[in-house]
Write a protein that holds these residues in place. Structure first.
Motif, short mmCIF file in Angstrom:
data_model
loop_
_atom_site.label_atom_id
_atom_site.label_comp_id
_atom_site.label_asym_id
_atom_site.label_seq_id
_atom_site.Cartn_x
_atom_site.Cartn_y
_atom_site.Cartn_z
N GLY A 104 0.82 -1.21 0.00
CA GLY A 104 0.00 0.00 0.00
C GLY A 104 0.85 1.25 0.00
O GLY A 104 2.04 1.23 -0.30
N SER A 105 0.25 2.34 0.38
CA SER A 105 0.89 3.65 0.29
C SER A 105 1.28 4.18 1.67
O SER A 105 0.91 3.62 2.70
N ILE A 106 2.05 5.24 1.66
CA ILE A 106 2.45 5.91 2.90
C ILE A 106 1.21 6.51 3.56
O ILE A 106 0.44 7.23 2.92
N PRO A 107 0.98 6.24 4.85
CA PRO A 107 -0.21 6.79 5.50
C PRO A 107 -0.15 8.31 5.60
O PRO A 107 0.91 8.90 5.77
N GLN A 108 -1.30 8.92 5.49
CA GLN A 108 -1.37 10.39 5.55
C GLN A 108 -1.13 10.92 6.96
O GLN A 108 -0.60 12.02 7.13
N LEU A 109 -1.52 10.15 7.98
CA LEU A 109 -1.35 10.56 9.39
C LEU A 109 -1.92 11.96 9.60
O LEU A 109 -1.29 12.84 10.23
N THR A 110 -3.12 12.16 9.10
CA THR A 110 -3.75 13.48 9.09
C THR A 110 -3.81 14.13 10.46
O THR A 110 -3.58 15.34 10.59
N ASN A 111 -4.12 13.34 11.48
CA ASN A 111 -4.28 13.91 12.82
C ASN A 111 -3.00 13.91 13.64
O ASN A 111 -3.02 14.27 14.81
N ILE A 126 6.04 -0.95 0.15
CA ILE A 126 5.27 0.29 0.06
C ILE A 126 5.44 0.87 -1.35
O ILE A 126 6.56 0.96 -1.87
N SER A 127 4.33 1.26 -1.96
CA SER A 127 4.37 1.78 -3.32
C SER A 127 3.64 3.12 -3.40
O SER A 127 3.15 3.64 -2.41
N GLY A 128 3.57 3.63 -4.62
CA GLY A 128 2.94 4.93 -4.81
C GLY A 128 3.96 6.05 -4.62
O GLY A 128 5.17 5.81 -4.52
N SER A 129 3.47 7.24 -4.54
CA SER A 129 4.35 8.41 -4.42
C SER A 129 4.44 8.88 -2.97
O SER A 129 3.63 8.49 -2.13
N ILE A 130 5.43 9.70 -2.71
CA ILE A 130 5.53 10.36 -1.41
C ILE A 130 4.54 11.52 -1.42
O ILE A 130 4.64 12.42 -2.25
N PRO A 131 3.56 11.52 -0.53
CA PRO A 131 2.51 12.54 -0.61
C PRO A 131 3.04 13.94 -0.31
O PRO A 131 3.92 14.12 0.54
N TYR A 132 2.49 14.92 -1.00
CA TYR A 132 2.86 16.32 -0.75
C TYR A 132 2.59 16.69 0.70
O TYR A 132 3.30 17.52 1.29
N SER A 133 1.60 16.05 1.28
CA SER A 133 1.21 16.37 2.66
C SER A 133 2.28 16.03 3.67
O SER A 133 2.17 16.43 4.84
N ILE A 134 3.33 15.32 3.26
CA ILE A 134 4.41 15.01 4.20
C ILE A 134 5.04 16.30 4.73
O ILE A 134 5.59 16.33 5.82
N PHE A 144 12.38 7.31 7.30
CA PHE A 144 13.06 6.17 6.70
C PHE A 144 12.06 5.43 5.79
O PHE A 144 11.17 4.74 6.27
N LEU A 145 12.22 5.62 4.49
CA LEU A 145 11.34 5.00 3.49
C LEU A 145 12.15 4.18 2.50
O LEU A 145 11.65 3.84 1.42
N ASN A 146 13.35 3.84 2.84
CA ASN A 146 14.25 3.15 1.94
C ASN A 146 13.82 1.71 1.66
O ASN A 146 13.05 1.12 2.42
N ASP A 147 14.29 1.19 0.54
CA ASP A 147 14.07 -0.21 0.16
C ASP A 147 12.59 -0.55 0.03
O ASP A 147 12.10 -1.50 0.65
N ASN A 148 11.90 0.26 -0.74
CA ASN A 148 10.50 0.04 -1.06
C ASN A 148 10.31 0.15 -2.57
O ASN A 148 11.25 -0.05 -3.34
N PHE A 149 9.10 0.46 -2.98
CA PHE A 149 8.78 0.56 -4.40
C PHE A 149 8.13 1.91 -4.70
O PHE A 149 7.19 2.00 -5.51
N LEU A 150 8.62 2.94 -4.05
CA LEU A 150 8.06 4.28 -4.23
C LEU A 150 8.44 4.84 -5.61
O LEU A 150 9.55 4.64 -6.09
N THR A 151 7.49 5.53 -6.21
CA THR A 151 7.69 6.11 -7.53
C THR A 151 7.37 7.61 -7.50
O THR A 151 6.91 8.14 -6.50
N GLY A 152 7.59 8.25 -8.63
CA GLY A 152 7.28 9.67 -8.73
C GLY A 152 8.45 10.54 -8.30
O GLY A 152 9.56 10.06 -8.04
N THR A 153 8.18 11.82 -8.20
CA THR A 153 9.21 12.78 -7.83
C THR A 153 9.14 13.11 -6.34
O THR A 153 8.14 12.82 -5.67
N LEU A 154 10.20 13.71 -5.85
CA LEU A 154 10.21 14.15 -4.46
C LEU A 154 9.35 15.40 -4.32
O LEU A 154 9.56 16.37 -5.07
N PRO A 155 8.42 15.43 -3.39
CA PRO A 155 7.58 16.63 -3.24
C PRO A 155 8.39 17.80 -2.69
O PRO A 155 9.20 17.64 -1.78
#
Length: 205
Positions: A104-111, A126-134, A144-155
């Motif tokens: 799945g993706s990086i949790p938003q951890l909104t609260n 873990i896949s998908g992009s690093i959310p801008y909300s980070i 620490f998000l190393n050794d996963n399957f993250l794609t896209g650009t760095l926000p």
């Protein structure tokens, strides 16, 4: 009960001890799933179960444990998506889930944007992009998000993390430039940036 070479499954009765504030069973040989009834630990602030053999998925009911400020589940045999219910936790400061088979993706951890200090999801699926909300994690120090399957650009919002000390993103499938991502003036605590083994270009300013 940390590092006691304990084996077997955790007794069902433990998950109903509503007065527990800290559960530390790290560095043992416990196995079996984490049950949905874990949410009965309504006063639990620390859930430290790393380096065991727990398997199955992380129960979605973990998001009902409103006192949690530390979750350490690294180096188990957990799989499946990271529960979206983690976004419900308003006191979460440390989230350590790495070295499992989570998807799945990086949790938003909104609260938890004003409380999260360490986010560790290394060596999983873990896949998908690093959310801008980070960039909203106002006091985060370690990512620490190393050794996963993250794609896209760095926000670009990463440069808003003024308390950031270390960020490890190596061995993903990230791409794009480093320009504008980090700011040495506004990030005076930044010591480690590891973006190796990606397709990122440019230099750190």
């Amino acid at each position: 009960f940390t590092q006691c070479s304990l084996t077997g499954t955790v007794p069902d009765s433990l998950w109903s001890m509503t007065n527990l504030t800290s559960l530390r069973l790290a560095w043992n040989y416990f196995h079996g799933p984490l049950p949905p009834s874990i949410s009965q630990l309504v006063n639990l602030g620390e859930l430290i179960l790393n380096r065991n053999e727990f398997s199955g998925t992380i129960p979605d009911t973990i998001g009902d444990m409103q006192q949690l400020h530390l979750i350490a589940l690294t180096k188990n045999e957990l799989y499946g998506p990271i529960p979206g219910s983690l976004n419900n936790l308003s006191q979460l400061g440390i989230l350590l889930l790495g070295y499992n088979d989570l998807t799945g993706s990086i949790p938003q951890l909104t609260n938890s944007v004003n409380t999260i200090q360490i986010l560790e999801l290394s060596d999983s699926y873990i896949s998908g992009s690093i959310p801008y909300s980070i960039g909203s994690f106002s006091i985060i120090s370690f990512i620490f998000l190393n050794d996963n399957f993250l794609t896209g650009t760095l926000p670009s919002s990463i440069n808003q993390l003024h308390e950031l000390n270390s960020i490890s993103l190596h061995n993903n499938m990230l791409s794009g430039p480093l320009s504008g991502i980090f700011n040495v003036q506004s990030q005076p605590s930044l010591q480690v940036v590891d973006v190796s083994a990606n397709q990122i270009s440019g230099t750190i300013p």
